[in-house]
Write an enzyme that holds these catalytic residues in place. Structure first.
Site, PDB file in Angstrom:
ATOM      1  N   LYS A  71       0.816  -1.218   0.000  1.00 11.42           N
ATOM      2  CA  LYS A  71       0.000   0.000   0.000  1.00 11.42           C
ATOM      3  C   LYS A  71       0.853   1.274   0.000  1.00 11.42           C
ATOM      4  O   LYS A  71       0.600   2.203  -0.775  1.00 11.42           O
ATOM      5  CB  LYS A  71      -0.922  -0.033   1.210  1.00 11.42           C
ATOM      6  CG  LYS A  71      -1.968   1.066   1.264  1.00 11.42           C
ATOM      7  CD  LYS A  71      -2.928   0.813   2.427  1.00 11.42           C
ATOM      8  CE  LYS A  71      -2.138   0.592   3.705  1.00 11.42           C
ATOM      9  NZ  LYS A  71      -2.921   0.210   4.846  1.00 11.42           N
ATOM     10  N   THR A  73       3.951   1.542  -0.969  1.00 10.03           N
ATOM     11  CA  THR A  73       4.688   1.585  -2.235  1.00 10.03           C
ATOM     12  C   THR A  73       3.815   2.156  -3.343  1.00 10.03           C
ATOM     13  O   THR A  73       4.261   2.988  -4.147  1.00 10.03           O
ATOM     14  CB  THR A  73       5.175   0.171  -2.609  1.00 10.03           C
ATOM     15  OG1 THR A  73       5.972  -0.346  -1.541  1.00 10.03           O
ATOM     16  CG2 THR A  73       6.001   0.190  -3.883  1.00 10.03           C
ATOM     17  N   ARG A  94       2.290   8.381   7.159  1.00  6.29           N
ATOM     18  CA  ARG A  94       2.554   8.236   8.591  1.00  6.29           C
ATOM     19  C   ARG A  94       4.050   8.029   8.847  1.00  6.29           C
ATOM     20  O   ARG A  94       4.785   7.603   7.970  1.00  6.29           O
ATOM     21  CB  ARG A  94       1.789   7.039   9.145  1.00  6.29           C
ATOM     22  CG  ARG A  94       0.290   7.179   9.122  1.00  6.29           C
ATOM     23  CD  ARG A  94      -0.395   5.870   9.448  1.00  6.29           C
ATOM     24  NE  ARG A  94      -0.180   4.892   8.394  1.00  6.29           N
ATOM     25  CZ  ARG A  94      -0.288   3.585   8.547  1.00  6.29           C
ATOM     26  NH1 ARG A  94      -0.584   3.083   9.718  1.00  6.29           N
ATOM     27  NH2 ARG A  94      -0.092   2.764   7.538  1.00  6.29           N
ATOM     28  N   LYS A 105       7.464  -6.335  11.047  1.00  8.11           N
ATOM     29  CA  LYS A 105       6.649  -5.678  10.029  1.00  8.11           C
ATOM     30  C   LYS A 105       7.484  -4.831   9.065  1.00  8.11           C
ATOM     31  O   LYS A 105       7.191  -4.728   7.888  1.00  8.11           O
ATOM     32  CB  LYS A 105       5.592  -4.800  10.709  1.00  8.11           C
ATOM     33  CG  LYS A 105       4.653  -4.108   9.733  1.00  8.11           C
ATOM     34  CD  LYS A 105       3.595  -3.311  10.489  1.00  8.11           C
ATOM     35  CE  LYS A 105       2.689  -2.567   9.520  1.00  8.11           C
ATOM     36  NZ  LYS A 105       3.366  -1.468   8.829  1.00  8.11           N
ATOM     37  N   ALA A 273      -2.980   1.644  14.310  1.00  8.94           N
ATOM     38  CA  ALA A 273      -4.149   1.479  13.441  1.00  8.94           C
ATOM     39  C   ALA A 273      -5.223   0.566  14.019  1.00  8.94           C
ATOM     40  O   ALA A 273      -6.317   0.497  13.467  1.00  8.94           O
ATOM     41  CB  ALA A 273      -3.713   0.973  12.071  1.00  8.94           C
ATOM     42  N   PHE A 301      -3.802  -0.561   7.593  1.00  6.20           N
ATOM     43  CA  PHE A 301      -4.477  -1.831   7.332  1.00  6.20           C
ATOM     44  C   PHE A 301      -5.432  -1.707   6.138  1.00  6.20           C
ATOM     45  O   PHE A 301      -5.199  -0.908   5.235  1.00  6.20           O
ATOM     46  CB  PHE A 301      -5.179  -2.349   8.587  1.00  6.20           C
ATOM     47  CG  PHE A 301      -4.240  -2.646   9.724  1.00  6.20           C
ATOM     48  CD1 PHE A 301      -3.030  -3.290   9.499  1.00  6.20           C
ATOM     49  CD2 PHE A 301      -4.534  -2.265  11.023  1.00  6.20           C
ATOM     50  CE1 PHE A 301      -2.149  -3.561  10.543  1.00  6.20           C
ATOM     51  CE2 PHE A 301      -3.661  -2.530  12.070  1.00  6.20           C
ATOM     52  CZ  PHE A 301      -2.480  -3.175  11.822  1.00  6.20           C
ATOM     53  N   PHE A 379       3.522  -8.530  -8.898  1.00  4.90           N
ATOM     54  CA  PHE A 379       4.645  -9.322  -8.405  1.00  4.90           C
ATOM     55  C   PHE A 379       5.171 -10.159  -9.578  1.00  4.90           C
ATOM     56  O   PHE A 379       4.438 -10.451 -10.523  1.00  4.90           O
ATOM     57  CB  PHE A 379       4.211 -10.225  -7.247  1.00  4.90           C
ATOM     58  CG  PHE A 379       4.174  -9.535  -5.901  1.00  4.90           C
ATOM     59  CD1 PHE A 379       5.116  -9.822  -4.927  1.00  4.90           C
ATOM     60  CD2 PHE A 379       3.201  -8.591  -5.629  1.00  4.90           C
ATOM     61  CE1 PHE A 379       5.089  -9.186  -3.695  1.00  4.90           C
ATOM     62  CE2 PHE A 379       3.152  -7.951  -4.393  1.00  4.90           C
ATOM     63  CZ  PHE A 379       4.111  -8.247  -3.428  1.00  4.90           C
ATOM     64  N   TRP A 407       6.946  -0.711  -7.920  1.00  8.50           N
ATOM     65  CA  TRP A 407       8.115  -1.197  -7.179  1.00  8.50           C
ATOM     66  C   TRP A 407       9.324  -1.280  -8.111  1.00  8.50           C
ATOM     67  O   TRP A 407      10.416  -0.841  -7.765  1.00  8.50           O
ATOM     68  CB  TRP A 407       7.826  -2.583  -6.575  1.00  8.50           C
ATOM     69  CG  TRP A 407       8.904  -3.057  -5.639  1.00  8.50           C
ATOM     70  CD1 TRP A 407       8.952  -2.881  -4.291  1.00  8.50           C
ATOM     71  CD2 TRP A 407      10.111  -3.747  -5.999  1.00  8.50           C
ATOM     72  NE1 TRP A 407      10.110  -3.430  -3.774  1.00  8.50           N
ATOM     73  CE2 TRP A 407      10.847  -3.963  -4.812  1.00  8.50           C
ATOM     74  CE3 TRP A 407      10.646  -4.197  -7.207  1.00  8.50           C
ATOM     75  CZ2 TRP A 407      12.072  -4.622  -4.792  1.00  8.50           C
ATOM     76  CZ3 TRP A 407      11.878  -4.854  -7.183  1.00  8.50           C
ATOM     77  CH2 TRP A 407      12.575  -5.055  -5.984  1.00  8.50           C
TER      78      TRP A 407
END
Length: 554
Positions: A71, A73, A94, A105, A273, A301, A379, A407
């Site tokens: 998210k 990225t 954030r 994480k 979150a 999230f 991906f 990415w």
């Protein structure tokens, strides 16, 4: 393949003064924190008050999985893409917490060629905001116990002190502690606990404040516990509102940095979150709206948690009117929701089943009267047949979908998404509307979220939660919005219910009043506000050489 940190360390960064110049700032509008970071004076909002806002785009995602969604990225890549296309765009993100950085994480600066830099600084101490919030929070803790030691004039019930201590690190040993041991000189012994700094209500209050004056008022209203008669006690009752706010005089200023493509980014605030609303600060978002044509922001999230809170809490408090929602999905994550065990091989059956999760999030975001765009974050193992299946499903939902390759290709990989976002904003003139009216009772608001957003059949309340609902009514907090606290791993309150579960009941076992931040926390399940480190923490892979070059940071 290069790691994120290798890509970041090879970047050609511009001095932050050049980035500030790009967005029309003068030297009086910001303070340098080294060569590549700056803090913007929040009073700039007053100077720009009459300037028209740009468009606001929220990036959210399907229900998180171990496979990852990317998210942040996509948020960074979309911002870079808009700038490549000639639009003035900024991201508002954030700040990372040190706990996840050294745990499992990771950080919060994007990845690959869609990163915010200097990523090492941002993921470590940055400009000291989280440290300031931690000290401000622990000042309250120290004064509470000091007040009790010296006579307890407020008649604080030491069994009903809800204010914990904080530290910005994952440390499970601090979840339950006893303080005040060692005799009379060391205070009054009592049970206590710690939470991670980003779970502090001071963090949530700072991120929902519209000004320093507003922050001070919010801090004064924060409830730290109850007296022997059951009356809520606030920070204002301790006579330290001014001192706590003074510690935040710099932390309230948004931080200016840049992407790998020298696009301006504001990174400011990072409320937990689950316990809080999981969005960057209102001040940073409002500044970005004044300084750009398109502000791209995200919420923690998936859409059922972060986006719902962004739309029902942050937008209300800040009088924001978002223009579009982007839902990030990956083939891998959707296959996981469909029950696939091997995510690197084509599996159209599992993907089709997993798409039910995306369906629900699309339906939810449409309830806010907002245009929705789906971003398929690519991906290497994804196949064209899998992309085509997602496209067909989105077409059936009458939602545009873009393949996103930010990415690997940075802004260039996000231009298809950027074009769709612009198109949807230009052709959809409907105004955002919240999910529920604040005039509804807290019980009704909770039930609305569970039924409308989660897809549950109903809500049950524990005796403890029912008692708090009565206290909320007695003390005039009924019209506050709801901040749901539940697992991020499922639309339900059960982490193992993947995809699009139905027929479930959500149990609210505890309710808390965040009177300073301005919401009621409804807790479903056992949400931990002090995470622990994994068996092999990320800290074991991080190193620094004799020249100060960091390695292993993702």
């Amino acid at each position: 393949m290069k790691t994120d940190i290798q890509i970041a360390q090879e970047a050609n960064l511009l001095p932050i003064s050049k980035i500030a110049e790009k967005i029309g700032l003068t030297e009086d509008d910001y303070e340098l924190y080294g060569k590549y970071k700056a803090k913007i004076d929040f009073n700039l909002l007053h100077k720009l008050e009459k300037k028209e806002n740009g468009k606001l785009v929220l990036v959210t995602a399907i229900t998180p999985t171990p496979a990852g969604e990317g998210k942040s990225t996509v948020t960074v890549g979309l911002t870079q893409a808009l700038n490549r296309m000639g639009y003035n765009s900024m991201a508002a993100l954030r700040e990372p917490s040190l706990g996840p950085v050294f745990g499992i994480k990771g950080g919060a600066t994007g990845g690959g060629y869609s990163q915010v830099v200097p990523m090492e600084d941002i993921n470590l101490h940055f400009t000291g905001d989280l440290h300031a919030i931690g000290v401000a929070h622990n000042l309250v803790s120290a004064v509470i116990d000091n007040h009790i030691k010296f006579g307890n004039k407020l008649n604080i019930d030491i069994t009903k002190i809800t204010w914990k201590r904080v530290v910005d690190m994952n440390d499970r040993a601090l979840r339950n502690t006893v303080i005040g041991l060692g005799g009379a000189a060391s205070g009054i012994p009592r049970e206590n606990s710690f939470q991670i700094t980003v779970a502090s209500e001071i963090m949530a209050s700072l991120c929902l404040a519209n000004s320093l004056k507003d922050l001070k008022e919010k801090i004064s209203r924060i409830i730290f516990g109850y007296d022997l008669s059951g009356k809520p006690l606030t920070i204002n009752d301790l006579n330290i509102t001014g001192a706590v706010t003074a510690l935040l005089k710099d932390a309230i200023k948004p931080n200016l940095v840049q992407t790998l493509e020298n696009t301006p980014v504001l990174i400011h605030g990072g409320p937990f979150a689950n316990i809080a609303h999981g969005c960057n600060s209102l001040i940073a978002t409002k500044l970005a709206l004044k300084l750009s044509d398109y502000t791209i922001t995200e919420a923690g999230f998936a859409a059922d948690l972060g986006a719902e809170k962004f739309l029902d809490i942050k937008c209300r408090q800040g009088n924001l009117s978002p223009n579009c929602v982007v839902i990030v999905a990956t083939v891998r994550a959707l296959k996981h929701h469909g029950g696939a065990k091997e995510l690197n091989v084509e599996n159209l059956e599992a993907l089709s089943k997993g798409l039910e999760n995306l369906d629900k999030h699309i339906e939810n975001m449409k309830k806010y009267n907002l245009p929705v765009v789906v971003a398929m974050n690519r991906f290497l193992t994804d196949t064209e047949a899998e992309f085509d299946l997602i496209r067909e499903r989105c077409k059936a939902q009458n939602v545009p979908v873009a393949l996103c390759d930010v990415w690997a290709n940075g802004g260039a990989g996000g231009e298809e998404l950027a074009k769709l976002v612009i198109e949807e904003i230009e052709k959809n003139k409907g105004e955002y509307k919240p999910l529920y009216e604040l005039s509804k009772s807290p019980k009704e608001k909770i039930e609305t979220i569970v039924k409308e957003i989660y897809g549950g059949s109903g809500v049950t309340f524990s005796a403890k939660a029912k008692k708090m609902l009565s206290l909320i009514e007695e003390n005039g907090y009924n019209e506050l919005p709801i901040c749901m606290s539940k697992t991020q791993k499922s639309l339900s309150d059960k982490a193992n219910l993947l995809g699009r579960p139905t027929g479930f009941t959500v149990e609210i076992n505890e309710i808390k009043i965040a009177a300073g931040a301005g919401f009621i926390i409804a807790m479903a399940g056992d949400i931990i506000d002090m995470p622990g480190l994994p068996k092999v923490p990320a800290a074991e892979t991080i190193d620094i050489d004799e020249f100060g070059k960091i390695s292993g940071l993702f």
